[in-house]
Design a protein around this motif. Sequence first.
Motif, PDB file in Angstrom:
ATOM      1  N   GLU A   1       0.843  -1.192   0.000  1.00 52.05           N
ATOM      2  CA  GLU A   1       0.000   0.000   0.000  1.00 52.05           C
ATOM      3  C   GLU A   1       0.879   1.243   0.000  1.00 52.05           C
ATOM      4  O   GLU A   1       1.893   1.295   0.705  1.00 52.05           O
ATOM      5  CB  GLU A   1      -0.890  -0.014   1.254  1.00 52.05           C
ATOM      6  N   LEU A   2       0.504   2.219  -0.819  1.00 52.10           N
ATOM      7  CA  LEU A   2       1.188   3.507  -0.827  1.00 52.10           C
ATOM      8  C   LEU A   2       0.260   4.527  -0.187  1.00 52.10           C
ATOM      9  O   LEU A   2      -0.920   4.583  -0.523  1.00 52.10           O
ATOM     10  CB  LEU A   2       1.495   3.957  -2.258  1.00 52.10           C
ATOM     11  N   ARG A   3       0.782   5.320   0.730  1.00 51.19           N
ATOM     12  CA  ARG A   3      -0.041   6.377   1.331  1.00 51.19           C
ATOM     13  C   ARG A   3       0.629   7.724   1.121  1.00 51.19           C
ATOM     14  O   ARG A   3       1.679   7.979   1.702  1.00 51.19           O
ATOM     15  CB  ARG A   3      -0.207   6.124   2.825  1.00 51.19           C
ATOM     16  N   ASP A   4      -0.002   8.538   0.285  1.00 46.35           N
ATOM     17  CA  ASP A   4       0.459   9.917   0.084  1.00 46.35           C
ATOM     18  C   ASP A   4       1.934  10.013  -0.271  1.00 46.35           C
ATOM     19  O   ASP A   4       2.664  10.849   0.238  1.00 46.35           O
ATOM     20  CB  ASP A   4       0.218  10.733   1.363  1.00 46.35           C
ATOM     21  N   VAL A   5       2.369   9.129  -1.167  1.00 47.15           N
ATOM     22  CA  VAL A   5       3.791   9.043  -1.454  1.00 47.15           C
ATOM     23  C   VAL A   5       4.231  10.143  -2.414  1.00 47.15           C
ATOM     24  O   VAL A   5       3.525  10.473  -3.367  1.00 47.15           O
ATOM     25  CB  VAL A   5       4.130   7.650  -2.027  1.00 47.15           C
ATOM     26  N   GLY A   6       5.390  10.722  -2.119  1.00 52.32           N
ATOM     27  CA  GLY A   6       5.987  11.706  -3.018  1.00 52.32           C
ATOM     28  C   GLY A   6       7.453  11.394  -3.227  1.00 52.32           C
ATOM     29  O   GLY A   6       8.103  10.783  -2.385  1.00 52.32           O
ATOM     30  N   LYS A   7       7.948  11.789  -4.401  1.00 48.84           N
ATOM     31  CA  LYS A   7       9.364  11.538  -4.700  1.00 48.84           C
ATOM     32  C   LYS A   7       9.895  12.684  -5.557  1.00 48.84           C
ATOM     33  O   LYS A   7       9.261  13.063  -6.554  1.00 48.84           O
ATOM     34  CB  LYS A   7       9.497  10.200  -5.447  1.00 48.84           C
ATOM     35  N   ASP A   8      11.024  13.248  -5.152  1.00 48.24           N
ATOM     36  CA  ASP A   8      11.638  14.338  -5.923  1.00 48.24           C
ATOM     37  C   ASP A   8      12.964  13.880  -6.496  1.00 48.24           C
ATOM     38  O   ASP A   8      13.696  13.123  -5.862  1.00 48.24           O
ATOM     39  CB  ASP A   8      11.924  15.543  -5.012  1.00 48.24           C
ATOM     40  N   TYR A   9      13.248  14.354  -7.702  1.00 47.86           N
ATOM     41  CA  TYR A   9      14.614  14.235  -8.224  1.00 47.86           C
ATOM     42  C   TYR A   9      15.200  15.638  -8.184  1.00 47.86           C
ATOM     43  O   TYR A   9      14.891  16.444  -9.052  1.00 47.86           O
ATOM     44  CB  TYR A   9      14.627  13.739  -9.663  1.00 47.86           C
ATOM     45  N   GLY A  10      15.992  15.941  -7.189  1.00 48.39           N
ATOM     46  CA  GLY A  10      16.469  17.308  -7.068  1.00 48.39           C
ATOM     47  C   GLY A  10      15.286  18.249  -6.948  1.00 48.39           C
ATOM     48  O   GLY A  10      14.454  18.099  -6.054  1.00 48.39           O
ATOM     49  N   SER A  11      15.166  19.173  -7.887  1.00 46.59           N
ATOM     50  CA  SER A  11      14.060  20.135  -7.801  1.00 46.59           C
ATOM     51  C   SER A  11      12.831  19.668  -8.586  1.00 46.59           C
ATOM     52  O   SER A  11      11.793  20.299  -8.553  1.00 46.59           O
ATOM     53  CB  SER A  11      14.518  21.492  -8.321  1.00 46.59           C
ATOM     54  N   VAL A  12      12.970  18.538  -9.299  1.00 46.62           N
ATOM     55  CA  VAL A  12      11.830  18.016 -10.070  1.00 46.62           C
ATOM     56  C   VAL A  12      10.974  17.130  -9.173  1.00 46.62           C
ATOM     57  O   VAL A  12      11.468  16.182  -8.574  1.00 46.62           O
ATOM     58  CB  VAL A  12      12.316  17.175 -11.274  1.00 46.62           C
ATOM     59  N   THR A  13       9.689  17.465  -9.079  1.00 47.68           N
ATOM     60  CA  THR A  13       8.787  16.599  -8.331  1.00 47.68           C
ATOM     61  C   THR A  13       8.224  15.557  -9.278  1.00 47.68           C
ATOM     62  O   THR A  13       7.423  15.870 -10.151  1.00 47.68           O
ATOM     63  CB  THR A  13       7.644  17.420  -7.712  1.00 47.68           C
TER      64      THR A  13
END
Lengths: 313, 264
Positions: free
Chosen positions: B11-23
């Motif tokens: 399950e993923l909950r509200d997952v976020g991932k950035d590459y440097g300044s790129v969301t």
Amino acid sequence: MVVFAFFAVQSETFRSPRGIANWLDPASTLGIMAVAVALLMIGGHFDLSAGVLVGTTALTVGVVATQLRQNLWVAIGVALLLALAIGFVNGWLVTRTGLPSFIITLATFLMLQGLNLGLTKLFTGTVTVGGIDDVPGYAAAEWVFASRVGVLGAEVRVAVLWWLLFTALATWVLLRTRFGNWVFATGGDDVAARNVGVPARRTTIALFMTTAGAAWFVGTTLAVRLTSVQANTGIGQELIYIVAAVIGGCLLTGGFGSAIGASLGALIFGMTQLGIPYLRWDADWFYFFLGAMLLLAVLTNRLVRRYAEAARR
Amino acid sequence: MTRPPTTPLLELRDVGKDYGSVTALDGISTTVRAGEVTCVLGDNGAGKSTLIKVLSGVHRPDRGRLLLDGEPVTFGSPREALDAGIATVFQDLAMIPLMAVWRNFFLGAEPTKGWGPFRRFDAGRAKDVTRRELAAMGIDIRDPDQPVGTLSGGERQSVAIARAVHFGARVLILDEPTSALGVKQAGVVLRYVAQARDRGVGVVLITHNPHHAHPVGDRFLVLNRGRSLGEFAKADIGRDELIRLMAGGAELDALAHELERPGG
Ligand SMILES: Nc1ncnc2c1ncn2[C@@H]1O[C@H](COP(=O)(O)OP(=O)(O)OP(=O)(O)O)[C@@H](O)[C@H]1O
Ligand SMILES: [Mg+2]
């Protein structure tokens, strides 16, 4: 083969059993290093500190035995720990920083070169450590590292047997163990390798430690055999190891090569080094010959890579 | 048909991932359940591959949480995800071109025989299994000793899929697995997906082809620029609507209009 035939036809001494024992000698210590360096290159890295580390370990054996008055085996043990630690640091820095191993080990190379000279002077007041044969434990160490064995009517140094053993062992590890599979994968594409679960970092560190371990073995062999060690021992050899591995078919980009190939590279090297004086040629030709072999080898290797990769991309 | 409410495998909950300044991902929630196929859809660069890299342990999420069997986990490496039974076909296939097919197949999970210092790679078994698994997919590899780099794109993709199916005990993640495949092989892959689902494996499938996605998918997660446009159950969305969503809705109508022959 061609190299052997070339010198054998022209020089009687070269093809006699004694002559063979003669040129096997430089080939053996170089071969042990070339095999380890080949594993590292297949794993995608270089170690420029491998040559100077041979000197570091030889000097450590000498200093601990003669200046700190320890049993020779204690000195050899200390040198092994030191070598493995340096190998670990090399590997750890390379995997941590992601910087090219070329640069990291160049730094190690320079630092060790300085330490070798500085500490040797500090301990002995000169640039050599001598008298290693007066230390307790020498007889047994000489038997292991520097004795001579009769094979087919000629005496060869025991290092030749070690060399054969290490080549066989490295070949088995590369082709028949999980670790060997990981070495090829890490050198071929470390991101892909990690994505399918290969512990690429640990593999790389283990490879740097293997190279350091080989340097320890050769350093100890030199210390025991010569009983005195110059502070500049091993410097400049690191490129020769790489050349031997490349002549033996290792790709500079990693992921391809063999231990047997590296040993053959070392063999060619040994033959050439002693064969040229046998023919009474000037020793300068040696380097020309070596360069030509290297060029030939990289051109051939390029074809191998083309065959396997560029066909479909 | 109603399913008993089980804990999701992943399950993923509200997952976020950035590459440097790129969301690349932001506020994504979804579930992977045993015996279900979750399809992830979206444009190029929408963040689909990033999402599966979070699921397979390549990336750690910068925000939000990942739950395995209802318990929060962080996968430190793909190895840890694999050990949890999560196998992935990456978009770049994660294969080593200069290595033999059978070595690639078992890379990182080599079978061994013998013990102690004599423990060695069981090459015979590895070759057998590789040949068998590939034959089952309808791929006839002439020689499992041939380097992967000499295979065709589709053959290579098939090897990667066969490998993941072989090792994906609980969750199977496929990132555009059919992009280089012929009609027949693509059909085989979809059948594999269905078989895995029926065995109780949770499947995550990324594809640009709605004709592939709609028949096998149970749920559809649509991404756009790293954000979720919503998650739809199969019952709530028809194929045509799916196509419209995938292509960016109204844009497709405009395109169809544009492509029509003038005066046709
Ligand atoms: N390693 C990376 N470093 C920096 N940016 C990245 C990296 N990987 C992906 N991105 C960026 O993140 C965004 C999402 O990429 P991602 O690969 O997840 O897209 P995708 O939906 O899989 O696209 P496609 O359909 O083309 O495969 C893109 O804008 C991409 O440029
Ligand atoms: Mg992608």
